[in-house]
Design a protein around this motif. Structure first.
Motif, PDB file in Angstrom:
ATOM      1  N   THR A   1      -0.640   0.468  10.156  1.00  0.00           N
ATOM      2  CA  THR A   1      -2.037   0.904  10.083  1.00  0.00           C
ATOM      3  C   THR A   1      -2.222   2.219  10.833  1.00  0.00           C
ATOM      4  OG1 THR A   1      -2.874  -1.365   9.897  1.00  0.00           O
ATOM      5  CG2 THR A   1      -4.416   0.300  10.678  1.00  0.00           C
ATOM      6  N   LEU A   2      -1.568   2.332  11.978  1.00  0.00           N
ATOM      7  CA  LEU A   2      -1.664   3.555  12.762  1.00  0.00           C
ATOM      8  C   LEU A   2      -1.001   4.727  12.025  1.00  0.00           C
ATOM      9  CD1 LEU A   2      -3.018   4.201  15.405  1.00  0.00           C
ATOM     10  CD2 LEU A   2      -0.862   3.790  16.587  1.00  0.00           C
ATOM     11  N   TYR A   3       0.184   4.481  11.436  1.00  0.00           N
ATOM     12  CA  TYR A   3       0.832   5.536  10.639  1.00  0.00           C
ATOM     13  C   TYR A   3      -0.085   5.986   9.503  1.00  0.00           C
ATOM     14  CZ  TYR A   3       5.548   5.391  12.676  1.00  0.00           C
ATOM     15  OH  TYR A   3       6.629   5.505  13.513  1.00  0.00           O
ATOM     16  N   SER A   4      -0.763   5.031   8.887  1.00  0.00           N
ATOM     17  CA  SER A   4      -1.663   5.350   7.788  1.00  0.00           C
ATOM     18  C   SER A   4      -2.871   6.153   8.281  1.00  0.00           C
ATOM     19  CB  SER A   4      -2.132   4.063   7.097  1.00  0.00           C
ATOM     20  OG  SER A   4      -3.046   4.347   6.054  1.00  0.00           O
TER      21      SER A   4
ATOM     22  N   GLY B   1      -2.291   9.716   8.740  1.00  0.00           N
ATOM     23  CA  GLY B   1      -1.915  10.442   7.541  1.00  0.00           C
ATOM     24  C   GLY B   1      -0.419  10.566   7.326  1.00  0.00           C
ATOM     25  N   GLN B   2       0.363   9.642   7.922  1.00  0.00           N
ATOM     26  CA  GLN B   2       1.822   9.734   7.840  1.00  0.00           C
ATOM     27  C   GLN B   2       2.440   8.693   6.915  1.00  0.00           C
ATOM     28  OE1 GLN B   2       3.309   9.844  11.936  1.00  0.00           O
ATOM     29  NE2 GLN B   2       1.588  11.136  12.493  1.00  0.00           N
ATOM     30  N   PHE B   3       1.613   7.766   6.412  1.00  0.00           N
ATOM     31  CA  PHE B   3       2.123   6.797   5.442  1.00  0.00           C
ATOM     32  C   PHE B   3       1.031   6.469   4.450  1.00  0.00           C
ATOM     33  CE2 PHE B   3       3.082   2.527   3.804  1.00  0.00           C
ATOM     34  CZ  PHE B   3       4.351   2.769   3.278  1.00  0.00           C
ATOM     35  N   ASN B   4       1.385   6.548   3.170  1.00  0.00           N
ATOM     36  CA  ASN B   4       0.466   6.234   2.083  1.00  0.00           C
ATOM     37  C   ASN B   4       1.300   5.546   1.009  1.00  0.00           C
ATOM     38  OD1 ASN B   4      -2.423   7.153   0.847  1.00  0.00           O
ATOM     39  ND2 ASN B   4      -0.878   7.124  -0.772  1.00  0.00           N
TER      40      ASN B   4
END
Length: 489
Positions: free
Chosen positions: A40-43, A46-49
């Motif tokens: 969730t934090l990566y998302s 903006g680093q995981f989609n």
């Protein structure tokens, strides 16, 4: 008395088993919650989609989707979203080759001219299937050809016609001499599969792998086919996105044209854990460390490595592969001895999936893990847009050492191009100059700065930076071409 004691004993053991199962379930739940918080934090940064699945001891403990499968229609990613896999395709190609070896239709150590009679004899007599499978053939990698993406990648080719683009080229080294990643080699493997079976590469995939493993959401991607739940591919532009450039899927072919879901790749993992497709003897060839590749090794379509220090006290082998194709990057990592699996499929271009995978492995092994950091490039853009260029650069310098931020060359470069393409030349040049300061040994940062100066009409500084770029990377064909134009050659 005996019956009563026996009943008590059974009750005791039943309670112990239930307690053990309960603790195991709670432990898995705790790990799943940690993975959820991490991704969730990566998302949010903006680093995981994309889509993610994690299995432990062969059982799925976590799966979810983050961000958008289609940004235009606000359609979310989930565990059923179909993503292009890129080079994860290679492990399916290597499986087909070994299945045909098992059927007696192929041999790993004979020259490829045995199966491709029209291949040039001078090189076809030296290269074997083993060389192609391990990236030791010496055949030049077609995705590294000058102007490949700009001028070739959009056009459809038959496998035989595309092979003609590289089959007459001189080898970069003697076959077997060293490792050099080559999509060309895996493309040839697909051609060989078609030659010996009389069926297309796609038909072989379906008949020999996907149908036996019930992988109903996996296939060879065709642009013209209406495919339910297919993710669109995007690429980052600073803190925004654009649609990825078109790529005709006849070109990645057996080196990178498969789409799948995280759930189907779990079925693939379970198939590999058994001998349902391939005998144990031949399956071992997939994961044998045949050749050294950087700091790890390469098998047949799989990277082979040991669990990094600090994650596990035991020496555990990891087999995995990453993939990158226009608008997508992917990773699959397996630990066969523990039957753990991590699959990350991202549809916004390049991101650090390796870092995410390592952190998930730390969670699975009860180790402290690292939280993601915010992009300093995105912070810089927001500051420039809000307070102006000088204030933005000052804020950048102030925050550069802060632990919550991470500075990446590619992120700063993308930001520079976002300014350049929107006509903000002063901002673009300033950002590219900042990248040169932070990454002075990178050829690419000088190439980008040279382009910005060229657009601004500063020929002298454009030449200076392109020259430095070519000095650092003599293979920079774009830099060489720009220098010829600028110097009037």
């Amino acid at each position: 008395m005996f019956l009563k004691s026996n009943h008590a004993l059974r009750t005791f053991f039943t309670c112990c088993i239930l307690a053990l199962l309960s603790n195991t379930a709670m432990n898995a739940q705790s790990k799943a919650a940690q993975i959820e918080d991490l991704m969730t934090l990566y998302s949010e940064y903006g680093q995981f989609n994309g889509s993610v699945l994690v299995a432990e001891d062969g059982e799925i403990i976590y799966k979810n989707g983050f961000g958008k499968a289609n940004m235009e229609w606000d359609i979310p990613n989930d565990e059923n979203t179909k993503h292009r896999l890129g080079s994860i395709t290679k492990q399916f190609t290597s499986m087909l080759i070994l299945l045909l070896v098992e059927e007696g239709k192929l041999k790993l150590e004979v020259p490829i001219i045995t199966y491709l009679q029209d291949y040039p004899k001078t090189t076809g007599d030296k290269i074997t299937l083993h060389h192609l499978l391990t990236h030791t053939s010496g055949i030049p990698n077609y995705t590294s050809f000058p102007k490949f993406f700009a001028e070739t990648s959009r056009d459809p080719f038959t496998p035989n016609d595309f092979t003609s683009l590289f089959k007459d080229m001189e080898l970069e080294f003697a076959p077997g001499e060293k490792y050099s990643y080559s999509n060309s080699g895996y493309f040839l493997l697909g051609v060989i599969i078609e030659k010996v079976t009389g069926k297309s590469y796609e038909e072989n995939l379906q008949e020999k792998i996907f149908k036996p493993l019930n992988m109903k959401d996996t296939g060879f991607d065709h642009h013209d086919v209406i495919l339910k739940n297919r993710a669109s591919g995007y690429q980052e532009r600073g803190n925004s996105y654009s649609n990825a450039p078109y790529l005709d899927m006849s070109i990645p072919y057996s080196a990178g044209s498969i789409y799948s879901t995280v759930e189907d790749l779990y079925l693939w993992d379970r198939g590999l854990a058994s001998n349902k497709l391939l005998s144990e003897k031949n399956k071992e060839l997939l994961f044998t460390p045949h050749i050294k590749s950087g700091d790890s090794f390469y098998g047949y379509g799989w990277g082979v490595d040991k669990m990094p220090d600090g994650i596990s006290k035991d020496s555990i082998t990891i087999v995995g592969h990453g993939g990158g194709i226009n608008g997508f990057n992917t990773i699959i990592n397996r630990t066969p001895s523990k039957q753990d699996l991590i699959v990350l499929l991202n549809n916004t271009g390049g991101t650090n999936l390796g870092e995410m995978s390592r952190n998930i492995y730390k969670i699975l092994n009860g180790m402290p893990y690292d939280l993601p950091q915010k992009s300093l490039a995105n912070f810089l853009m927001e500051e420039i847009n809000k307070n102006g260029l000088e204030a933005g650069l000052a804020a950048f310098e102030k925050q550069k050492a802060a632990k919550e931020f991470i500075l990446k060359e590619d992120d700063i470069n993308a930001l520079g191009y976002q300014f350049l393409q929107s006509g903000k030349l002063n901002e673009a040049i300033a950002v590219f100059k900042l990248n040169v300061t932070e990454f002075p040994e990178s050829s690419n940062v000088y190439d980008s700065l040279g382009e910005a100066y060229m657009v601004a009409g500063n020929k002298e500084l454009a030449i200076l930076n392109y020259k430095r770029s070519v000095e650092l990377d003599p293979k920079n064909e774009n830099g060489k071409e720009m220098l010829k134009k600028l110097q009037g050659e």
